[in-house]
Design a protein around this motif. Structure first.
Motif, PDB file in Angstrom:
ATOM      1  N   SER A   1     -34.438 -68.280 -40.916  1.00 55.82           N
ATOM      2  CA  SER A   1     -33.429 -69.114 -41.569  1.00 55.82           C
ATOM      3  C   SER A   1     -34.051 -70.269 -42.344  1.00 55.82           C
ATOM      4  CB  SER A   1     -32.442 -69.668 -40.530  1.00 55.82           C
ATOM      5  OG  SER A   1     -33.029 -70.702 -39.750  1.00 55.82           O
ATOM      6  N   LEU A   2     -35.287 -70.645 -41.972  1.00 56.14           N
ATOM      7  CA  LEU A   2     -36.001 -71.714 -42.671  1.00 56.14           C
ATOM      8  C   LEU A   2     -36.949 -71.169 -43.735  1.00 56.14           C
ATOM      9  CD1 LEU A   2     -36.936 -74.091 -39.688  1.00 56.14           C
ATOM     10  CD2 LEU A   2     -34.913 -74.151 -41.155  1.00 56.14           C
ATOM     11  N   GLY A   3     -36.960 -69.851 -43.903  1.00 54.25           N
ATOM     12  CA  GLY A   3     -37.869 -69.248 -44.871  1.00 54.25           C
ATOM     13  C   GLY A   3     -39.306 -69.195 -44.390  1.00 54.25           C
ATOM     14  N   LEU A   4     -39.501 -69.209 -43.078  1.00 54.07           N
ATOM     15  CA  LEU A   4     -40.839 -69.137 -42.495  1.00 54.07           C
ATOM     16  C   LEU A   4     -41.146 -67.698 -42.088  1.00 54.07           C
ATOM     17  CD1 LEU A   4     -40.572 -72.314 -40.238  1.00 54.07           C
ATOM     18  CD2 LEU A   4     -41.928 -72.109 -42.331  1.00 54.07           C
ATOM     19  N   ARG A   5     -42.363 -67.275 -42.352  1.00 54.25           N
ATOM     20  CA  ARG A   5     -42.779 -65.917 -42.006  1.00 54.25           C
ATOM     21  C   ARG A   5     -43.210 -65.858 -40.540  1.00 54.25           C
ATOM     22  NH1 ARG A   5     -45.541 -67.500 -46.290  1.00 54.25           N
ATOM     23  NH2 ARG A   5     -47.477 -67.585 -45.074  1.00 54.25           N
ATOM     24  N   VAL A   6     -42.730 -64.837 -39.842  1.00 54.47           N
ATOM     25  CA  VAL A   6     -43.177 -64.584 -38.473  1.00 54.47           C
ATOM     26  C   VAL A   6     -43.547 -63.110 -38.350  1.00 54.47           C
ATOM     27  CG1 VAL A   6     -41.884 -66.441 -37.367  1.00 54.47           C
ATOM     28  CG2 VAL A   6     -40.773 -64.240 -37.747  1.00 54.47           C
ATOM     29  N   PRO A   7     -44.541 -62.796 -37.522  1.00 55.99           N
ATOM     30  CA  PRO A   7     -45.020 -61.416 -37.403  1.00 55.99           C
ATOM     31  C   PRO A   7     -44.195 -60.576 -36.427  1.00 55.99           C
ATOM     32  CG  PRO A   7     -46.401 -62.833 -36.099  1.00 55.99           C
ATOM     33  CD  PRO A   7     -45.400 -63.731 -36.765  1.00 55.99           C
ATOM     34  N   ALA A   8     -42.881 -60.554 -36.626  1.00 53.60           N
ATOM     35  CA  ALA A   8     -42.003 -59.746 -35.773  1.00 53.60           C
ATOM     36  C   ALA A   8     -40.699 -59.512 -36.525  1.00 53.60           C
ATOM     37  CB  ALA A   8     -41.734 -60.457 -34.444  1.00 53.60           C
ATOM     38  N   HIS A   9     -40.036 -58.401 -36.198  1.00 46.46           N
ATOM     39  CA  HIS A   9     -38.747 -58.107 -36.827  1.00 46.46           C
ATOM     40  C   HIS A   9     -37.875 -57.341 -35.844  1.00 46.46           C
ATOM     41  CE1 HIS A   9     -40.696 -54.176 -37.386  1.00 46.46           C
ATOM     42  NE2 HIS A   9     -39.470 -53.693 -37.483  1.00 46.46           N
ATOM     43  N   TYR A  10     -36.579 -57.346 -36.122  1.00 44.02           N
ATOM     44  CA  TYR A  10     -35.620 -56.634 -35.273  1.00 44.02           C
ATOM     45  C   TYR A  10     -35.475 -55.199 -35.752  1.00 44.02           C
ATOM     46  CZ  TYR A  10     -31.348 -55.524 -32.711  1.00 44.02           C
ATOM     47  OH  TYR A  10     -30.427 -54.949 -31.875  1.00 44.02           O
ATOM     48  N   ASP A  11     -35.595 -54.262 -34.822  1.00 46.74           N
ATOM     49  CA  ASP A  11     -35.459 -52.841 -35.122  1.00 46.74           C
ATOM     50  C   ASP A  11     -34.055 -52.396 -34.722  1.00 46.74           C
ATOM     51  OD1 ASP A  11     -35.489 -50.015 -35.068  1.00 46.74           O
ATOM     52  OD2 ASP A  11     -37.634 -49.969 -34.692  1.00 46.74           O
ATOM     53  N   ASP A  12     -33.222 -52.083 -35.706  1.00 47.73           N
ATOM     54  CA  ASP A  12     -31.834 -51.669 -35.424  1.00 47.73           C
ATOM     55  C   ASP A  12     -31.774 -50.402 -34.592  1.00 47.73           C
ATOM     56  OD1 ASP A  12     -30.388 -53.711 -36.802  1.00 47.73           O
ATOM     57  OD2 ASP A  12     -30.973 -52.801 -38.691  1.00 47.73           O
ATOM     58  N   ARG A  13     -32.742 -49.522 -34.797  1.00 47.19           N
ATOM     59  CA  ARG A  13     -32.712 -48.231 -34.104  1.00 47.19           C
ATOM     60  C   ARG A  13     -32.916 -48.394 -32.601  1.00 47.19           C
ATOM     61  NH1 ARG A  13     -36.410 -44.709 -32.403  1.00 47.19           N
ATOM     62  NH2 ARG A  13     -38.092 -45.953 -33.308  1.00 47.19           N
ATOM     63  N   THR A  14     -33.877 -49.235 -32.212  1.00 43.54           N
ATOM     64  CA  THR A  14     -34.178 -49.414 -30.790  1.00 43.54           C
ATOM     65  C   THR A  14     -33.447 -50.596 -30.164  1.00 43.54           C
ATOM     66  OG1 THR A  14     -36.098 -50.815 -31.278  1.00 43.54           O
ATOM     67  CG2 THR A  14     -36.477 -48.435 -31.134  1.00 43.54           C
ATOM     68  N   GLY A  15     -32.913 -51.488 -31.023  1.00 46.76           N
ATOM     69  CA  GLY A  15     -32.278 -52.689 -30.493  1.00 46.76           C
ATOM     70  C   GLY A  15     -33.276 -53.648 -29.882  1.00 46.76           C
ATOM     71  N   GLN A  16     -34.525 -53.587 -30.359  1.00 45.28           N
ATOM     72  CA  GLN A  16     -35.598 -54.422 -29.827  1.00 45.28           C
ATOM     73  C   GLN A  16     -36.319 -55.141 -30.970  1.00 45.28           C
ATOM     74  OE1 GLN A  16     -36.905 -54.399 -26.250  1.00 45.28           O
ATOM     75  NE2 GLN A  16     -34.750 -53.820 -26.069  1.00 45.28           N
ATOM     76  N   TYR A  17     -36.957 -56.241 -30.624  1.00 45.64           N
ATOM     77  CA  TYR A  17     -37.833 -56.895 -31.591  1.00 45.64           C
ATOM     78  C   TYR A  17     -39.211 -56.239 -31.526  1.00 45.64           C
ATOM     79  CZ  TYR A  17     -34.540 -60.440 -32.961  1.00 45.64           C
ATOM     80  OH  TYR A  17     -33.450 -61.073 -33.499  1.00 45.64           O
ATOM     81  N   VAL A  18     -39.777 -56.000 -32.691  1.00 48.07           N
ATOM     82  CA  VAL A  18     -41.070 -55.328 -32.811  1.00 48.07           C
ATOM     83  C   VAL A  18     -42.087 -56.341 -33.330  1.00 48.07           C
ATOM     84  CG1 VAL A  18     -42.346 -53.462 -33.945  1.00 48.07           C
ATOM     85  CG2 VAL A  18     -39.942 -53.119 -33.280  1.00 48.07           C
ATOM     86  N   ILE A  19     -43.246 -56.393 -32.688  1.00 52.14           N
ATOM     87  CA  ILE A  19     -44.330 -57.274 -33.128  1.00 52.14           C
ATOM     88  C   ILE A  19     -45.106 -56.555 -34.227  1.00 52.14           C
ATOM     89  CG2 ILE A  19     -46.397 -58.524 -32.396  1.00 52.14           C
ATOM     90  CD1 ILE A  19     -45.148 -58.522 -29.535  1.00 52.14           C
TER      91      ILE A  19
END
Length: 310
Positions: free
Chosen positions: A234-252
């Motif tokens: 939300s602040l426009g900061l990059r982080v090395p993780a994202h949400y995977d809709d298929r698994t419902g989990q955050y992926v590193i």
């Protein structure tokens, strides 16, 4: 002596353990291990935060940081007091251990050197504390700790909100946002490590089986990412993780675990993943600020001992 089956039956019935004689040795030892990590983490955060608070942009910001430090010392006192009630010599624990024997997360051994790094620590590290202790507060079977955490839970929430507020302020200035991104780059993955070994490598299982906490390390890591990742985005900061809709989990999105250059505050992702045994070895060696921070805590005690002896 309380049998294991009787203890488990008590816990499954929703009854709290109120005194050591209500439990068995394995429960008490697991409780002690958990409390020592919690107490050491709260204690070491005080000199770590004070170091960076010197860079506060104004007196009001400095006072806010001191308020957080005061809270952290109070949280440490609560955990050490519970340990004392379990028969632990807490004076020896605080003042006579070598720096490398403390059980706080490795992240605190990497020095915080600016106001920017301090507020990211509030948003990341205190959020980790909020996630971990919030889980204990909701699920622990040890009554004295459950009641003590009512205060701690509220104050940790204030600490992480303080970090969020200041990160939001700094993100509005392009130059400060670059500084903010550099702090996020090294502190995000250090906080992922904060939650410990992945579940399949966990060595002590009594925390779950005896109801000392409710969620596993991997579940708590996911919970931390579920609020941290959207906030940073939300602040426009990059982080090395994202949400995977298929698994419902955050992926590193980077090798994890990975090698870390603590002196340069840089992850060596280009070298690929390392083993958790290598991570444990780094943790055992501690980081560059370990001696300084523990020394700040123990200095007065050592001076008093020398004065009495002279």
């Amino acid at each position: 002596m309380v049998t294991d089956s009787a203890l488990l039956e008590r816990i499954r019935a929703g009854k709290l353990v109120e005194r050591p004689e209500h439990a068995n040795e394995r429960y008490i030892e697991g409780l002690k291990r958990t409390l020592i990590v919690s107490a050491d983490t709260e204690l070491i955060s005080a000199p770590a935060y004070l170091r960076a608070a010197q860079d506060a942009p104004n007196i009001n910001a400095y006072i806010s940081a001191l308020g957080i430090i005061q809270d952290e010392l109070g949280h440490a006192h609560i955990a050490y007091r519970l340990l004392r009630d379990l028969g632990v010599d807490t004076d020896a624990l605080v003042y006579e251990r070598r720096p490398e024997e403390f059980k706080h997360p490795y992240a605190f051994d990497v020095p915080l050197e600016s106001w920017t790094e301090l507020v990211v620590a509030n948003a990341f590290y205190d959020r980790a504390g909020f996630v971990l202790l919030g889980d204990v507060f909701r699920h622990t079977s040890y009554g004295p700790w459950k009641r003590a955490l009512v205060k701690v839970d509220r104050e940790e929430n204030f600490h992480l909100r303080h970090g969020e507020r200041w990160m939001s302020i700094l993100a509005q200035d392009p130059e400060r946002k670059e500084e903010l991104q550099r702090a996020v780059d090294w502190m995000f993955v250090l906080t992922l490590e904060w939650f410990g070994l992945p579940d399949h490598l966990k060595r002590h299982t009594e925390q779950i089986s005896y109801g000392l906490k409710g969620k596993t390390n991997d579940q708590l890591r996911q919970e931390w990412m579920s609020t941290t990742v959207p906030f940073c985005e939300s602040l426009g900061l990059r982080v090395p993780a994202h949400y995977d809709d298929r698994t419902g989990q955050y992926v590193i999105d980077v090798p994890f675990p990975a090698e870390f250059d603590a002196e340069r505050k840089r992850w060596l992702f280009e070298r690929g993943p390392i083993t958790w045994e290598q991570v444990l070895e780094r943790w055992r060696k501690r980081g560059p600020a370990n001696g300084e921070l523990v020394g700040a805590i123990q200095r007065g005690y050592a001076q008093l001992r020398r004065a009495i002896a002279s």
